[in-house]
Scaffold this motif. Structure first.
Motif, PDB file in Angstrom:
ATOM      1  N   THR A 125       8.329  93.910  43.182  1.00 53.57           N
ATOM      2  CA  THR A 125       8.073  92.918  42.196  1.00 53.57           C
ATOM      3  C   THR A 125       8.207  93.417  40.809  1.00 53.57           C
ATOM      4  O   THR A 125       8.389  92.704  39.883  1.00 53.57           O
ATOM      5  N   GLY A 126       8.094  94.693  40.492  1.00 50.19           N
ATOM      6  CA  GLY A 126       7.991  95.117  39.168  1.00 50.19           C
ATOM      7  C   GLY A 126       9.616  95.135  38.662  1.00 50.19           C
ATOM      8  O   GLY A 126       9.854  94.766  37.537  1.00 50.19           O
TER       9      GLY A 126
ATOM     10  N   TYR B  98      10.053  91.717  36.991  1.00 50.57           N
ATOM     11  CA  TYR B  98       9.545  91.844  35.588  1.00 50.57           C
ATOM     12  C   TYR B  98      10.715  92.371  34.758  1.00 50.57           C
ATOM     13  O   TYR B  98      10.886  92.074  33.545  1.00 50.57           O
ATOM     14  N   ARG B  99      11.169  93.493  35.098  1.00 49.36           N
ATOM     15  CA  ARG B  99      12.242  94.091  34.586  1.00 49.36           C
ATOM     16  C   ARG B  99      13.515  93.338  34.364  1.00 49.36           C
ATOM     17  O   ARG B  99      14.196  93.504  33.355  1.00 49.36           O
TER      18      ARG B  99
ATOM     19  N   VAL C 217       8.594  96.247  29.065  1.00 49.26           N
ATOM     20  CA  VAL C 217       8.314  95.555  30.466  1.00 49.26           C
ATOM     21  C   VAL C 217       6.913  94.988  30.527  1.00 49.26           C
ATOM     22  O   VAL C 217       6.570  93.892  30.840  1.00 49.26           O
ATOM     23  N   SER C 218       5.975  95.810  29.913  1.00 55.80           N
ATOM     24  CA  SER C 218       4.506  95.479  29.971  1.00 55.80           C
ATOM     25  C   SER C 218       4.325  94.331  29.352  1.00 55.80           C
ATOM     26  O   SER C 218       3.244  93.687  29.475  1.00 55.80           O
TER      27      SER C 218
ATOM     28  N   ALA D  92       5.286  91.313  30.982  1.00 59.21           N
ATOM     29  CA  ALA D  92       4.765  91.096  32.249  1.00 59.21           C
ATOM     30  C   ALA D  92       3.224  90.522  31.986  1.00 59.21           C
ATOM     31  O   ALA D  92       2.426  90.121  32.608  1.00 59.21           O
TER      32      ALA D  92
ATOM     33  N   ARG E  91       4.613  85.226  34.255  1.00 61.88           N
ATOM     34  CA  ARG E  91       3.915  85.846  35.620  1.00 61.88           C
ATOM     35  C   ARG E  91       3.775  84.273  36.788  1.00 61.88           C
ATOM     36  O   ARG E  91       3.972  84.676  37.775  1.00 61.88           O
TER      37      ARG E  91
ATOM     38  N   GLY F 272       3.372  96.349  43.848  1.00 64.09           N
ATOM     39  CA  GLY F 272       3.408  95.688  42.374  1.00 64.09           C
ATOM     40  C   GLY F 272       1.874  95.935  41.739  1.00 64.09           C
ATOM     41  O   GLY F 272       1.330  97.024  42.008  1.00 64.09           O
ATOM     42  N   ARG F 273       1.521  95.204  41.050  1.00 59.01           N
ATOM     43  CA  ARG F 273      -0.001  95.388  40.378  1.00 59.01           C
ATOM     44  C   ARG F 273      -0.987  94.489  40.932  1.00 59.01           C
ATOM     45  O   ARG F 273      -2.141  94.607  40.727  1.00 59.01           O
ATOM     46  N   ASP F 274      -0.552  93.172  41.247  1.00 63.93           N
ATOM     47  CA  ASP F 274      -1.313  92.139  41.611  1.00 63.93           C
ATOM     48  C   ASP F 274      -1.043  91.608  42.874  1.00 63.93           C
ATOM     49  O   ASP F 274      -1.520  90.406  43.019  1.00 63.93           O
TER      50      ASP F 274
ATOM     51  N   ARG G  25       1.128 102.899  29.497  1.00 64.96           N
ATOM     52  CA  ARG G  25       1.418 101.732  30.427  1.00 64.96           C
ATOM     53  C   ARG G  25       0.193 101.200  31.317  1.00 64.96           C
ATOM     54  O   ARG G  25      -0.201  99.986  31.356  1.00 64.96           O
TER      55      ARG G  25
ATOM     56  N   ASP H 297      -1.318  97.485  31.438  1.00 64.11           N
ATOM     57  CA  ASP H 297      -1.550  96.923  32.629  1.00 64.11           C
ATOM     58  C   ASP H 297      -2.714  96.463  32.986  1.00 64.11           C
ATOM     59  O   ASP H 297      -3.142  95.421  33.476  1.00 64.11           O
TER      60      ASP H 297
ATOM     61  N   ARG I 187      -4.701  93.655  30.293  1.00 61.86           N
ATOM     62  CA  ARG I 187      -4.084  92.361  29.850  1.00 61.86           C
ATOM     63  C   ARG I 187      -5.159  91.462  30.394  1.00 61.86           C
ATOM     64  O   ARG I 187      -5.624  91.615  31.289  1.00 61.86           O
TER      65      ARG I 187
HETATM   66  O1   DC Z   1       6.475  99.140  38.683  1.00 62.22           O
HETATM   67  P1   DC Z   1       7.146  98.963  37.639  1.00 62.22           P
HETATM   68  O2   DC Z   1       7.042 100.093  36.699  1.00 62.22           O
HETATM   69  O3   DC Z   1       8.766  98.774  37.900  1.00 62.22           O
HETATM   70  O4   DC Z   1       6.618  97.662  36.842  1.00 62.22           O
HETATM   71  C1   DC Z   1       7.192  97.393  35.619  1.00 62.22           C
HETATM   72  C2   DC Z   1       5.881  96.420  34.700  1.00 62.22           C
HETATM   73  O5   DC Z   1       5.926  95.348  35.239  1.00 62.22           O
HETATM   74  C3   DC Z   1       4.674  97.255  34.361  1.00 62.22           C
HETATM   75  O6   DC Z   1       4.483  97.128  33.084  1.00 62.22           O
HETATM   76  C4   DC Z   1       3.791  96.215  35.367  1.00 62.22           C
HETATM   77  C5   DC Z   1       4.544  95.018  35.438  1.00 62.22           C
HETATM   78  N1   DC Z   1       4.052  94.437  36.820  1.00 62.22           N
HETATM   79  C6   DC Z   1       3.098  93.453  36.950  1.00 62.22           C
HETATM   80  O7   DC Z   1       2.542  93.288  35.909  1.00 62.22           O
HETATM   81  N2   DC Z   1       2.846  92.915  37.994  1.00 62.22           N
HETATM   82  C7   DC Z   1       3.719  93.300  39.267  1.00 62.22           C
HETATM   83  N3   DC Z   1       3.499  92.789  40.364  1.00 62.22           N
HETATM   84  C8   DC Z   1       4.550  94.453  39.235  1.00 62.22           C
HETATM   85  C9   DC Z   1       4.885  94.860  38.021  1.00 62.22           C
END
Ligand code: DC
Length: 227
Positions: free
Chosen positions: A34-35, A38-39, A98-99, A102, A108, A128-130, A180, A184, A187
């Motif tokens: 999923t990152g 956002y990229r 990218v942060s 995102a 989102r 991902g993150r979430d 970063r 992350d 936010r």
């Molecule tokens: O995993 P990555 O480095 O490719 O992620 C890129 C950016 O996207 C990083 O700042 C976190 C954000 N991200 C996010 O907020 N939620 C996700 N599900 C995946 C990535």
């Protein structure tokens, strides 16, 4: 084969994408990074000459663009409006912004809707993150993968040396990863958090194979294995 979903979250450079791809391969599941989505939005912002700070314009543009994720053995291919951006989205020009992109609620919301659709038919390993907290709160397996900042910077440094892409020093990488992490985690919308039911794995002194084996072990314990 019984299908189920696996959510892998964690900070930058913890090895999520390599591990998620290997777990998906072992189970015959689809890997979704999923990152990369956002990229992809960040790439399009730059391609269109927008300022990353222009939140409303960025959100409107994200609604107009098309992102395709094509699973390949060597990783996920990313196509934006017909252009292959798989390599371009990994450059520092994208990573730097990218942060911020995102952190935008409208971006989102859009991407999370797409991600939820991808998970409906199950058999997905998403990183991902979430993912465990928002995208797939019902995932059968949730992992929060982390490692020390020093170890993550070291891994990125070796990756850069091997690929020839990027020219940051080890200490610059450490600072960038810490920056970063902070963005992350701090936010407002869907910050990086471990889901209450996620298994914490610290990969600082584990090999990739060990982490993959541990996740496959969780799959066996919880859902009787994949294949
Ligand atoms: O995993 P990555 O480095 O490719 O992620 C890129 C950016 O996207 C990083 O700042 C976190 C954000 N991200 C996010 O907020 N939620 C996700 N599900 C995946 C990535």
């Amino acid at each position: 084969m019984e299908k189920f979903n696996i959510a892998i979250d964690g900070p930058a450079g913890a090895g999520k994408s390599t591990i998620a791809r290997l777990v998906a391969g072992a189970l015959g599941f689809v890997y979704v990074d999923t990152g990369a989505m956002y990229r992809a939005v960040t790439w399009k912002v730059q391609h269109e000459g927008l300022q990353p700070e222009q939140e409303n314009e960025v959100a409107a543009m994200a609604n107009r663009m098309q992102i395709e994720l094509i699973p390949r053995e060597e990783g996920q291919q990313v196509i934006v409006d017909g252009v292959d951006v798989t390599k371009a989205i990994r450059t520092t020009a994208i990573t730097d912004y990218v942060s911020l992109i995102a952190s935008y609620g409208a971006v989102r919301q859009l991407l999370v809707t797409l991600q939820k659709q991808m998970a409906i038919s199950k058999g997905v390993v998403m990183d991902g993150r979430d993912i465990g907290t928002h995208v797939m709160p019902d995932a059968e397996i949730k992992v929060f993968l982390t490692a020390s900042v020093e170890e993550r910077a070291e891994r990125r440094f070796k990756e850069m040396q091997n690929s020839g892409i990027g020219s940051m020093t080890l200490s610059e990488l450490e600072q960038d990863i810490a920056r970063r992490d902070q963005l992350d985690q701090d936010r407002e919308i869907s910050p990086l958090r471990r889901a209450h039911d996620a298994v914490l794995m610290d990969s600082t002194s584990m090999t990739i194979e060990e982490v993959v084996d541990e996740i496959l072990g969780l799959c066996k314990d919880k859902v009787g294995g994949g294949k």
